[in-house]
Design a protein around this motif. Structure first.
Motif, PDB file in Angstrom:
ATOM      1  N   UNK A  42       0.812  -0.652  -0.401  1.00 13.06           N
ATOM      2  CA  UNK A  42      -0.058  -0.148   0.201  1.00 13.06           C
ATOM      3  C   UNK A  42       0.623   1.482  -0.247  1.00 13.06           C
ATOM      4  N   UNK A  43       2.102   1.606   0.847  1.00 11.14           N
ATOM      5  CA  UNK A  43       3.131   2.305   0.307  1.00 11.14           C
ATOM      6  C   UNK A  43       3.741   2.588  -0.715  1.00 11.14           C
ATOM      7  N   UNK A  44       3.396   1.073  -1.684  1.00 12.40           N
ATOM      8  CA  UNK A  44       4.836   1.712  -3.175  1.00 12.40           C
ATOM      9  C   UNK A  44       2.668   2.450  -3.888  1.00 12.40           C
ATOM     10  N   UNK A  45       1.339   1.382  -3.938  1.00 11.59           N
ATOM     11  CA  UNK A  45       0.504   2.362  -4.611  1.00 11.59           C
ATOM     12  C   UNK A  45       0.228   4.142  -4.047  1.00 11.59           C
ATOM     13  N   UNK A  46       0.253   4.020  -2.990  1.00 12.26           N
ATOM     14  CA  UNK A  46      -0.067   5.760  -2.794  1.00 12.26           C
ATOM     15  C   UNK A  46       1.275   6.476  -3.196  1.00 12.26           C
ATOM     16  N   UNK A  47       2.456   5.597  -2.896  1.00 11.05           N
ATOM     17  CA  UNK A  47       2.967   6.660  -3.910  1.00 11.05           C
ATOM     18  C   UNK A  47       3.023   6.629  -5.613  1.00 11.05           C
ATOM     19  N   UNK A  48       2.307   5.638  -5.775  1.00 13.23           N
ATOM     20  CA  UNK A  48       2.267   5.466  -7.298  1.00 13.23           C
ATOM     21  C   UNK A  48       1.377   6.517  -7.564  1.00 13.23           C
ATOM     22  N   UNK A  49      -0.112   6.571  -6.913  1.00 10.27           N
ATOM     23  CA  UNK A  49      -0.764   7.626  -7.128  1.00 10.27           C
ATOM     24  C   UNK A  49      -0.980   8.769  -7.079  1.00 10.27           C
ATOM     25  N   UNK A  50       0.044   9.308  -5.702  1.00 10.98           N
ATOM     26  CA  UNK A  50       0.177  11.081  -5.627  1.00 10.98           C
ATOM     27  C   UNK A  50       1.166  10.939  -4.900  1.00 10.98           C
ATOM     28  N   UNK A  51       2.267  12.246  -6.290  1.00 10.63           N
ATOM     29  CA  UNK A  51       3.866  12.280  -6.387  1.00 10.63           C
ATOM     30  C   UNK A  51       4.020  12.853  -4.984  1.00 10.63           C
ATOM     31  N   UNK A  52       2.639  13.393  -4.141  1.00 10.65           N
ATOM     32  CA  UNK A  52       2.928  14.445  -2.502  1.00 10.65           C
ATOM     33  C   UNK A  52       3.132  13.172  -1.285  1.00 10.65           C
ATOM     34  N   UNK A  53       3.247  12.135  -2.310  1.00  9.89           N
ATOM     35  CA  UNK A  53       3.490  11.417  -0.568  1.00  9.89           C
ATOM     36  C   UNK A  53       4.370  10.618  -0.964  1.00  9.89           C
ATOM     37  N   UNK A  54       5.265  10.044  -2.612  1.00 10.85           N
ATOM     38  CA  UNK A  54       6.202   9.382  -3.019  1.00 10.85           C
ATOM     39  C   UNK A  54       7.675   9.243  -1.281  1.00 10.85           C
ATOM     40  N   UNK A  55       7.696  10.570  -0.911  1.00 10.14           N
ATOM     41  CA  UNK A  55       8.441  10.735  -0.086  1.00 10.14           C
ATOM     42  C   UNK A  55       8.086   9.956   1.124  1.00 10.14           C
ATOM     43  N   UNK A  56       7.682   9.811   2.208  1.00  6.48           N
ATOM     44  CA  UNK A  56       6.512   9.985   3.114  1.00  6.48           C
ATOM     45  C   UNK A  56       6.524   8.112   3.119  1.00  6.48           C
ATOM     46  N   UNK A  57       5.824   8.306   1.830  1.00  5.04           N
ATOM     47  CA  UNK A  57       5.550   6.539   2.059  1.00  5.04           C
ATOM     48  C   UNK A  57       6.701   5.428   2.029  1.00  5.04           C
ATOM     49  N   UNK A  58       7.666   6.362   1.031  1.00  9.51           N
ATOM     50  CA  UNK A  58       9.169   5.350   1.392  1.00  9.51           C
ATOM     51  C   UNK A  58       9.760   5.400   2.297  1.00  9.51           C
ATOM     52  N   UNK A  59       9.888   6.428   3.005  1.00  3.96           N
ATOM     53  CA  UNK A  59      10.045   7.211   4.207  1.00  3.96           C
ATOM     54  C   UNK A  59       9.737   6.174   5.571  1.00  3.96           C
ATOM     55  N   UNK A  60       8.690   6.220   5.351  1.00  2.33           N
ATOM     56  CA  UNK A  60       7.595   5.292   6.807  1.00  2.33           C
ATOM     57  C   UNK A  60       7.947   3.371   5.934  1.00  2.33           C
ATOM     58  N   UNK A  61       7.839   3.465   4.724  1.00  2.00           N
ATOM     59  CA  UNK A  61       7.993   2.187   4.097  1.00  2.00           C
ATOM     60  C   UNK A  61       8.727   1.434   4.683  1.00  2.00           C
ATOM     61  N   UNK A  62      10.396   2.322   4.065  1.00  2.81           N
ATOM     62  CA  UNK A  62      11.554   1.800   5.120  1.00  2.81           C
ATOM     63  C   UNK A  62      11.382   1.470   6.426  1.00  2.81           C
ATOM     64  N   UNK A  63      10.986   1.542   7.428  1.00  2.00           N
ATOM     65  CA  UNK A  63      11.127   1.048   8.989  1.00  2.00           C
ATOM     66  C   UNK A  63      10.679  -0.008   8.957  1.00  2.00           C
ATOM     67  N   UNK A  64       9.582  -1.084   7.563  1.00  2.00           N
ATOM     68  CA  UNK A  64       9.714  -1.698   7.982  1.00  2.00           C
ATOM     69  C   UNK A  64       9.826  -2.767   6.919  1.00  2.00           C
ATOM     70  N   UNK A  65      11.108  -2.346   6.146  1.00  2.25           N
ATOM     71  CA  UNK A  65      11.891  -2.939   5.388  1.00  2.25           C
ATOM     72  C   UNK A  65      13.324  -3.455   6.009  1.00  2.25           C
ATOM     73  N   UNK A  66      13.303  -5.112   5.866  1.00  5.01           N
ATOM     74  CA  UNK A  66      14.627  -5.333   7.168  1.00  5.01           C
ATOM     75  C   UNK A  66      15.704  -6.044   5.831  1.00  5.01           C
TER      76      UNK A  66
END
Length: 332
Positions: A42-66
């Protein structure tokens, strides 16, 4: 919204508008603890659909990427415009945490957007680091090659963004790191004529000249920086505080006090600036100014016993100074 209401809202929103990025970001946050894999999707989809959410989606998503594979799950599939922007965030965040994965993302970004600012800056900074940290391949005969690589990387950034200071500063710092301080400082002085962000370049010039022992250049740059600090009111106080810090570092408390005074005039309600001004006035023996500043601080924070003690001490010293005879007048 309560969590059940949030999920219900997001679900109804996506039924009506399948590409609603904010709704997908809300679902990603809801799923972080419950289903990390689905949250990353869903972080990936949010970044795909709204350019304004790319940075926050990537940074938040990386917290759960080991792992690198889990970080890969965050990347938008669409090549433009989301993927390059997402890659730039991943490269920046993972450069020290997952260097091998970051390098893979960096190569992908170079293919999609070779002129990306984050990519160019990262490569220039990496080349500079080899010089600064005296890497083995930069010793002896290797120094010339390392310096050339660092300068080429910095100039790539300059060519793409000529009005920004960063590329010029990186090249100047490479020259300093390689043992050519005069050339580096001279390069940054020339850059002042072409950059839009003159204050940033001036601060760097002061820093580099100070490190290199070029006292005259440093003082002149500080004077120019101080004179123009508030031509643009945006950031005026921050620039004055940076100037005050530099003056203190280089042993000029009286000049630092002058910068504090201007900053206080621009932002009189800022108690941190007022306290710094009071401390410097005490240090320089300017008892009247110190007492006035401490009285204002005590009015704002009457519970501060340290302000009260300092105020009494400065008032005592001021009274002693006023009572002291000035001595006989003598002809010059």
């Amino acid at each position: 919204l309560r969590l059940p209401d949030l999920v219900s809202w997001a679900s109804r929103t996506l039924e009506r508008q399948p590409h609603h990025g904010a709704a997908k970001l809300a679902l990603a946050r809801f799923l972080v603890d419950k289903n990390p894999s689905q949250a990353r999707d869903y972080y990936r989809r949010a970044a795909t659909d709204d350019a304004a959410l790319i940075e926050s989606s990537m940074r938040e998503g990386l917290r759960i990427a080991r792992t690198g594979a889990e970080a890969q799950e965050l990347l938008p599939h669409a090549p433009e415009p989301a993927r390059p922007a997402a890659l730039a965030v991943l490269v920046s965040v993972l450069s020290t945490r997952m260097p091998a994965t970051s390098l893979g993302f960096e190569n992908a970004l170079a293919e999609l957007a070779p002129g990306n600012e984050s990519l160019l800056e990262l490569r220039a900074a990496r080349s500079l680091a080899a010089l600064r940290f005296h890497m083995p391949w930069c010793a002896g005969e290797g120094l010339e090659n390392c310096l050339r690589t660092a300068r080429i990387s910095a100039r790539d950034l300059q060519m793409r963004f000529p009005a920004r200071c960063r590329g010029h500063a990186l090249e100047a710092e490479a020259l300093l790191a390689a043992g050519f301080p005069e050339e580096g400082v001279a390069l940054l002085k020339r850059a002042l004529d072409v950059v839009a962000e003159r204050s940033d370049c001036h601060l760097k010039l002061v820093e580099f000249a100070g490190k290199s022992g070029l006292r005259e250049v440093m003082t002149q740059a500080l004077d120019e920086l101080t004179a123009g600090a508030c031509f643009d009111p945006n950031g005026c106080v921050g620039r004055l505080m940076a100037i005050a810090h530099l003056e203190l570092v280089h042993g000029n408390p009286a000049r630092a006090l002058s910068a504090y005074e201007r900053a206080h005039e621009a932002e009189p309600e800022n108690l941190g600036i007022l306290e710094g001004l009071a401390n410097l006035a005490v240090r320089l023996g300017r008892h009247r100014q110190a007492a006035e500043s401490l009285a204002k601080l005590l009015d704002a924070k009457p519970d501060r016993a340290d302000f009260r003690r300092s105020l009494r001490e400065e008032e005592r010293r001021l009274a002693e100074a006023l009572a002291r005879p000035s001595g006989p007048l003598v002809d010059p």
